[in-house]
Design a protein around this motif. Structure first.
Motif, short mmCIF file in Angstrom:
data_model
loop_
_atom_site.label_atom_id
_atom_site.label_comp_id
_atom_site.label_asym_id
_atom_site.label_seq_id
_atom_site.Cartn_x
_atom_site.Cartn_y
_atom_site.Cartn_z
N TRP A 205 0.82 -1.21 0.00
CA TRP A 205 0.00 0.00 0.00
C TRP A 205 0.85 1.26 0.00
O TRP A 205 1.81 1.39 0.78
CB TRP A 205 -0.92 0.00 1.22
N GLU A 252 -7.94 -6.76 -10.56
CA GLU A 252 -7.67 -5.34 -10.84
C GLU A 252 -8.34 -4.92 -12.15
O GLU A 252 -8.92 -3.83 -12.25
CB GLU A 252 -6.16 -5.09 -10.92
N LYS A 322 -5.66 -5.72 7.59
CA LYS A 322 -5.16 -4.66 6.70
C LYS A 322 -3.67 -4.42 6.89
O LYS A 322 -2.90 -4.33 5.92
CB LYS A 322 -5.92 -3.36 6.97
N GLU A 328 -1.88 -3.02 -1.69
CA GLU A 328 -2.08 -1.73 -2.35
C GLU A 328 -3.52 -1.59 -2.83
O GLU A 328 -4.24 -2.57 -3.04
CB GLU A 328 -1.12 -1.57 -3.52
N ARG A 329 -3.92 -0.35 -3.02
CA ARG A 329 -5.26 -0.04 -3.52
C ARG A 329 -5.29 -0.11 -5.05
O ARG A 329 -4.25 0.05 -5.71
CB ARG A 329 -5.66 1.36 -3.06
N THR A 348 -10.18 7.24 -2.50
CA THR A 348 -9.44 6.11 -1.95
C THR A 348 -9.15 6.37 -0.47
O THR A 348 -8.54 7.38 -0.12
CB THR A 348 -8.13 5.90 -2.72
N ASP A 353 -5.96 -2.04 1.29
CA ASP A 353 -7.14 -2.61 0.66
C ASP A 353 -7.71 -3.80 1.42
O ASP A 353 -8.89 -3.83 1.77
CB ASP A 353 -6.77 -3.02 -0.77
N SER A 356 -11.73 -5.53 3.23
CA SER A 356 -12.59 -4.35 3.20
C SER A 356 -13.30 -4.13 4.53
O SER A 356 -14.02 -5.00 5.00
CB SER A 356 -13.62 -4.52 2.09
N ARG A 408 -18.16 -1.65 -3.16
CA ARG A 408 -16.77 -1.17 -3.08
C ARG A 408 -16.01 -1.49 -4.38
O ARG A 408 -15.05 -0.79 -4.72
CB ARG A 408 -16.08 -1.79 -1.88
N ILE A 413 -12.51 1.05 -5.31
CA ILE A 413 -11.54 1.17 -4.22
C ILE A 413 -11.18 -0.17 -3.56
O ILE A 413 -10.34 -0.21 -2.67
CB ILE A 413 -12.03 2.15 -3.14
N HIS A 414 -11.82 -1.27 -3.98
CA HIS A 414 -11.50 -2.59 -3.43
C HIS A 414 -11.54 -3.65 -4.52
O HIS A 414 -12.32 -3.56 -5.47
CB HIS A 414 -12.51 -2.99 -2.35
N SER A 418 -11.06 -8.82 -1.55
CA SER A 418 -11.10 -8.02 -0.33
C SER A 418 -12.52 -7.90 0.20
O SER A 418 -12.76 -8.00 1.41
CB SER A 418 -10.54 -6.63 -0.60
#
Length: 440
Positions: A205, A252, A322, A328-329, A348, A353, A356, A408, A413-414, A418
């Motif tokens: 992250w 992703e 976490k 990372e996000r 963000t 990430d 969640s 999310r 953002i997730h 997650s």
């Protein structure tokens, strides 16, 4: 705040001459009061959570946990089928007891306990906000005194009122004194500890410009239930990879593709569940269900206690995850691999990430709510009406949790893992709450 006088005397308690006899060894049973007192106090706490500086979602969840416990323990002597959960919690010392053969009014005790705990938990709120706490407590007490002094209560003595207040205050003070050793006391004053050192490496992250790590030590806090964070930890997330065949890359890519020509309903869902903190939504949903069911004080006390413990322990479990994996996000990966100017629909957040927090706490909330009321319960969430959103209605608590998880991804953002591993993680937390022995 307008409440009915039924908060004190329900239908069926009056004698033929119109007078009201005490019921039970220590006064009226808690099931003979309505839920006006806790409904009003948790509404107040939701408002304070959204307006008091430093009240992040983890801080709010902790507040609701201690409020719920104080409520339950101030009322449980009037619940003959239930028992205190003090011995089952993580190091909670012995609590004050009611005196045998003395009269207690449990709505009065609940009002005193919740007012006192609200002041403790919102120690940095403004003078104007403190005035709303005083006003709510005084409004209930004025009505209590007025009604108890009326002709229906020929047996009422002022010592019974004072005794009820003192018991509620003593319970909340004892629980608050325990709370200050949990690692989260006054965390609203230090949301972003400056001594935290970020790990560095591929897939780890990276805060966005201007961000610092929020509550990096929260996962070490004491849970209400022993080991409710350590025993609910998930395995690692999908391994970081830029290989197009890898699970991580595919997740992703899902987030990125979702953001392109997004379904308007997906956008609405993302914005809806991001509008306010998830703990306040969970509490508002419980309040809505209790109102729909015309719940009594005993059901409300047990329900708020279960929910509060569940969401508080859920945030500790989640933040432990976490800052163990520091994933990372999506914004970092997507800008590096798909589109250097990409931005998600939602801002963000300032923490890693996986997993969640929305999902973990919602999974825990949905589990205890389903265990109390049944999963097939229809309810409507009105928590953000005043922000211009249309209320959302569900026929199952599990459907609500699933939508929060998806929101999310829709918000950019997730990753899917997650969210949905997070839902399962929260469900485990909630199972442990439901498994406590609440009945004698």
């Amino acid at each position: 705040m307008l409440v009915t006088l039924a908060f004190l005397i329900p239908t069926g308690c009056k004698k033929e001459d119109g007078h009201v006899p005490p019921i039970g060894k220590n006064g009226f049973l808690a099931s003979l009061y309505n839920a006006d007192v806790p409904l009003a106090w948790f509404k107040e706490a939701v408002s304070l959570s959204l307006t008091t500086p430093g009240t992040t979602a983890p801080v709010a969840s902790r507040t609701f946990g201690y409020m719920g416990l104080a409520l339950y323990e101030s009322v449980v002597p009037g619940m003959p089928d239930n028992k205190s959960i003090q011995h089952q919690l993580n190091g909670l010392p012995a609590l004050p007891q009611v005196e045998d053969h003395q009269t207690y009014y449990y709505s009065i005790s609940a009002n005193a306990a919740l007012a006192n705990m609200t002041r403790h938990m919102f120690g940095n709120t403004s003078a104007a906000q403190n005035a709303t706490i005083d006003s709510l407590e005084n409004a209930f007490n004025t009505m209590f005194k007025s009604y108890l002094s009326g002709p229906a209560f020929d047996h009422f003595v002022s010592q019974d009122f004072d005794r009820s207040v003192q018991f509620g205050q003593a319970i909340s003070n004892a629980i608050y004194n325990w709370s200050v050793t949990d690692g989260g006391d006054k965390a609203y004053l230090n949301v972003f500890p400056t001594d935290y050192v970020l790990p560095v490496g591929p897939g780890l992250w990276v805060p966005q410009p201007g961000q610092a790590a929020q509550h990096p030590y929260w996962g070490s806090n004491r849970t209400f239930i022993a080991d409710n964070a350590t025993s609910t930890q998930p395995g690692p997330p999908p391994a970081y990879s830029t290989d197009t065949a890898s699970e991580f890359y595919k997740e992703e890519l899902e987030v990125y593709n979702e953001s392109i020509n997004q379904d308007p309903e997906h956008r609405t869902i993302a914005l809806y569940w991001a509008a306010i903190q998830p703990p306040t939504v969970s509490v508002s949903i419980l309040s809505s269900v209790l109102t729909d069911k015309n719940a009594d004080l005993s059901l409300a006390a047990e329900s708020y206690c279960k929910l509060g413990i569940a969401i508080s322990d859920a945030f500790i479990s989640c933040y432990r995850t976490k800052y163990t994996y520091n994933q990372e996000r999506p914004i970092t990966f997507i800008r590096a691999n798909f589109n250097p100017t990409w931005s998600p629909l939602l801002p963000t957040p300032p923490f890693p990430d996986y997993s969640s927090a929305h999902s973990v706490q919602t999974g825990a909330a949905a589990r205890v709510l389903a265990d109390i009321f049944g999963d097939n319960t229809t309810f409507t969430d009105y928590s953000i009406n005043d922000l211009g959103f249309t209320p959302r209605t569900f026929t199952k608590f599990s459907d609500y949790a699933n939508e929060v998880g998806l929101s999310r991804i829709y918000g950019g953002i997730h990753l899917r893992s997650s969210d949905f591993i997070g839902l399962a993680q929260g469900d485990k937390v909630g199972q442990h709450v439901s498994a406590l022995h609440w009945q004698k």
